[in-house]
Design a protein around this motif. Structure first.
Motif, short mmCIF file in Angstrom:
data_model
loop_
_atom_site.label_atom_id
_atom_site.label_comp_id
_atom_site.label_asym_id
_atom_site.label_seq_id
_atom_site.Cartn_x
_atom_site.Cartn_y
_atom_site.Cartn_z
N ALA A 50 -4.08 -13.03 -3.41
CA ALA A 50 -4.54 -14.28 -3.70
C ALA A 50 -3.96 -15.14 -2.55
N THR A 51 -2.68 -14.87 -2.05
CA THR A 51 -2.20 -15.82 -0.89
C THR A 51 -2.25 -14.86 0.29
N LYS A 52 -3.19 -13.94 0.36
CA LYS A 52 -3.54 -13.05 1.54
C LYS A 52 -2.49 -12.21 2.05
N TYR A 53 -1.74 -11.88 1.45
CA TYR A 53 -0.69 -10.75 1.81
C TYR A 53 -1.39 -9.34 1.26
N ARG A 54 -1.17 -8.45 2.09
CA ARG A 54 -1.64 -7.04 1.76
C ARG A 54 -0.61 -6.31 1.00
N VAL A 55 -0.88 -5.76 -0.08
CA VAL A 55 -0.11 -5.20 -1.07
C VAL A 55 -0.18 -3.70 -0.99
N VAL A 56 0.90 -2.86 -0.94
CA VAL A 56 1.12 -1.53 -0.98
C VAL A 56 1.92 -1.35 -2.14
N THR A 57 1.60 -0.57 -3.34
CA THR A 57 2.13 -0.35 -4.36
C THR A 57 2.22 1.19 -4.85
N THR A 58 2.82 1.22 -6.05
CA THR A 58 3.11 2.43 -6.60
C THR A 58 2.46 2.40 -8.24
N ALA A 59 1.81 3.69 -8.56
CA ALA A 59 1.69 3.77 -10.01
C ALA A 59 1.26 5.27 -10.23
N SER A 60 1.01 5.62 -11.46
CA SER A 60 0.83 6.98 -11.92
C SER A 60 -0.84 7.19 -11.26
N PRO A 61 -1.23 8.11 -11.05
CA PRO A 61 -2.74 8.29 -10.55
C PRO A 61 -3.52 7.69 -11.53
N ARG A 62 -3.55 7.79 -12.91
CA ARG A 62 -4.43 7.18 -13.76
C ARG A 62 -4.48 5.92 -13.73
N ASN A 63 -3.70 4.98 -12.95
CA ASN A 63 -3.75 3.84 -12.70
C ASN A 63 -4.11 3.33 -11.40
N PHE A 64 -4.26 4.08 -10.54
CA PHE A 64 -4.61 3.84 -9.21
C PHE A 64 -5.81 2.98 -9.18
N ASP A 65 -6.64 3.02 -9.95
CA ASP A 65 -7.99 2.39 -9.77
C ASP A 65 -7.54 0.76 -10.38
N LEU A 66 -6.83 0.71 -11.35
CA LEU A 66 -6.29 -0.67 -11.81
C LEU A 66 -5.65 -1.33 -10.60
N CYS A 67 -4.71 -0.61 -10.17
CA CYS A 67 -4.28 -1.35 -8.92
C CYS A 67 -5.14 -1.70 -7.91
N ARG A 68 -6.11 -0.87 -7.39
CA ARG A 68 -7.00 -1.31 -6.31
C ARG A 68 -8.03 -2.42 -6.79
N LYS A 69 -8.36 -2.45 -8.00
CA LYS A 69 -9.03 -3.46 -8.47
C LYS A 69 -8.51 -4.68 -8.23
N LEU A 70 -7.24 -4.80 -8.50
CA LEU A 70 -6.34 -5.98 -8.45
C LEU A 70 -5.94 -6.52 -7.27
N GLY A 71 -6.62 -5.59 -6.23
CA GLY A 71 -6.54 -6.02 -4.67
C GLY A 71 -5.48 -5.05 -3.89
N ALA A 72 -4.86 -4.16 -4.38
CA ALA A 72 -3.73 -3.29 -3.47
C ALA A 72 -4.51 -2.64 -2.51
N SER A 73 -4.05 -2.70 -1.18
CA SER A 73 -4.70 -1.97 -0.25
C SER A 73 -4.43 -0.66 -0.32
N GLU A 74 -3.19 -0.08 -0.84
CA GLU A 74 -2.78 1.29 -0.89
C GLU A 74 -2.09 1.45 -2.13
N VAL A 75 -2.33 2.67 -2.96
CA VAL A 75 -1.55 2.87 -3.93
C VAL A 75 -0.84 4.25 -3.83
N PHE A 76 0.55 4.46 -4.24
CA PHE A 76 0.99 5.79 -4.27
C PHE A 76 1.56 6.12 -5.53
N ASP A 77 1.48 7.42 -5.82
CA ASP A 77 2.22 8.14 -6.90
C ASP A 77 3.66 8.12 -6.79
#
Ligand SMILES: NC(=O)c1ccc[n+]([C@@H]2O[C@H](COP(=O)([O-])OP(=O)(O)OC[C@H]3O[C@@H](n4cnc5c(N)ncnc54)[C@H](OP(=O)(O)O)[C@@H]3O)[C@@H](O)[C@H]2O)c1
Length: 343
Positions: free
Chosen positions: A184-211
């Motif tokens: 919301a503050t216009k930063y890119r976010v690179v994040t981690t999650a289990s693969p089953r939660n990749f979609d959740l993180c992407r929907k929240l706006g993360a640019s990249e998600v890794f296991d």
């Protein structure tokens, strides 16, 4: 008509089940409101206090940090809120040790600084997943002694995002809030999650998600972040391993500040400055930031869908009798969900 009564899930003794019983009806003081709780969310610190891994303070007491409900009374000097408004709120029982401020009861007193009106269409059971996570993420991201990022009050004034942050644990409650606030503050976010939660993180706006279970996670994150200027890391999990790995990524990128949801460990690279977070401080010592988030930013952000209730609520049951089951469900472990009881 008979005066309303209050009931709570009381912690009377450590390691014993919460007991449902009568509780005094709280009286809101200056800058406080009384809420008829409609939904409460569980947090790790609730079971940690019940089972003795976090100081529980004087007993008996009423635990709980997250509520959504209706304002039924306003304290002296309160002009920003009125009876009948639907709100979410961060409860301060953890800091005050006073039962009227705990969430796990039918009525709770909350300070207005951690209170926010919710949109008409938003359900209480969804709204209640947010407050403690928003407070924690806000201190970590925006406090000048943590990551010190630009605050989200005027996000549209920032140009295209060229700066990025690492959020370790994007599918956790705190991580989900950190992703959304940073995006919301216009930063890119690179994040981690289990693969089953990749979609959740992407929907929240993360640019990249890794296991986070991948052996190459440090290299993956470093490569992911290299595309932008890295402004630091937020460790929303804070085990020894997550701190070491997140700090290693930062060190590979030249070092920087890292906010950590538990106490920072000692053996981090010298180029990384790690600082712990105490969420309740946003309602007390850091009240200016609390007002900036809960009063100036969040109501509009919820209306506009810039901040959504996340992770999704998992409603266990209805009624204070079921809070113990919910606490135990969280203690057993969750993945990309928030355990909630409606009241
Ligand atoms: N300092 C404060 O004031 C403050 C305030 C609030 C919370 N906290 C602390 O913050 C921590 C998180 O709380 P929470 O409520 O956000 O937790 P939570 O939602 O219950 O966390 C569950 C999530 O953690 C993720 N996870 C577990 N281990 C992981 C790892 N090694 N790497 C990445 N993700 C991992 C899981 O992701 P996957 O299922 O996708 O693997 C799961 O979705 C807790 O320790 C809590 O006590 C501190």
């Amino acid at each position: 008509m008979a005066a309303p009564t209050n009931r709570a899930a009381w912690l009377r003794e450590l390691n014993m089940p919460l007991e449902v019983g009568p509780a005094e009806m709280g009286k809101p003081g200056p800058n406080e409101v009384l809420i008829k709780n409609r939904a409460v969310a569980m947090n790790p610190v609730d079971w940690m206090m019940q089972y003795g891994t976090f100081p529980a303070g004087p007993l008996p007491r009423i635990l709980g940090n997250d509520v959504a409900g209706d304002i039924v009374e306003v304290g002296e000097g309160v002009t920003q809120f009125a009876k009948g408004q639907r709100v979410l709120a961060h409860c301060i029982g953890l800091a005050t040790n006073e039962s009227k401020y705990g969430a796990f009861q039918e009525y709770a007193v909350v300070p207005t600084v951690g209170c926010c009106v919710i949109p008409d269409g938003m359900k209480y059971e969804d709204a209640c997943v947010l407050p403690l996570a928003i407070s924690t993420a806000s201190i970590g991201l925006f406090h000048e002694e943590r990551m010190g990022l630009t605050t989200p009050m005027d996000p549209m004034e920032k140009s295209q995002p060229e700066e990025a942050i690492l959020v370790w644990g994007g599918s956790s409650s705190v991580g989900s809030a950190a992703i959304q606030l940073a995006v919301a503050t216009k930063y890119r976010v690179v994040t981690t999650a289990s693969p089953r939660n990749f979609d959740l993180c992407r929907k929240l706006g993360a640019s990249e998600v890794f296991d986070h279970t991948s052996p190459g996670i440090v290299g993956d994150l470093t490569a992911g972040l290299q595309k932008w200027a890295c402004r630091g890391a937020f460790d929303a999990i804070a085990t020894r391993d997550t701190q070491l790995n997140a700090a290693q990524v930062l060190a590979e990128l030249g070092g920087g500040g890292m906010a950590v949801v538990l106490a920072p460990i000692k053996e981090l690279p010298a180029t990384v400055e790690a600082r712990g977070i105490y969420a309740v401080s946003i309602l007390q010592q850091d009240e200016a930031l609390g007002k900036a988030i809960y009063r100036d930013f969040l109501p509009r952000a919820l209306e506009q869908g810039l901040i959504k209730p996340a992770p999704p609520s998992d409603v266990v049951e209805h009624g204070v009798e079921h809070i113990q089951v919910a606490v135990d469900k969280l203690r057993a472990g969750v993945s990309g969900s928030k355990v909630v009881v409606t009241l």
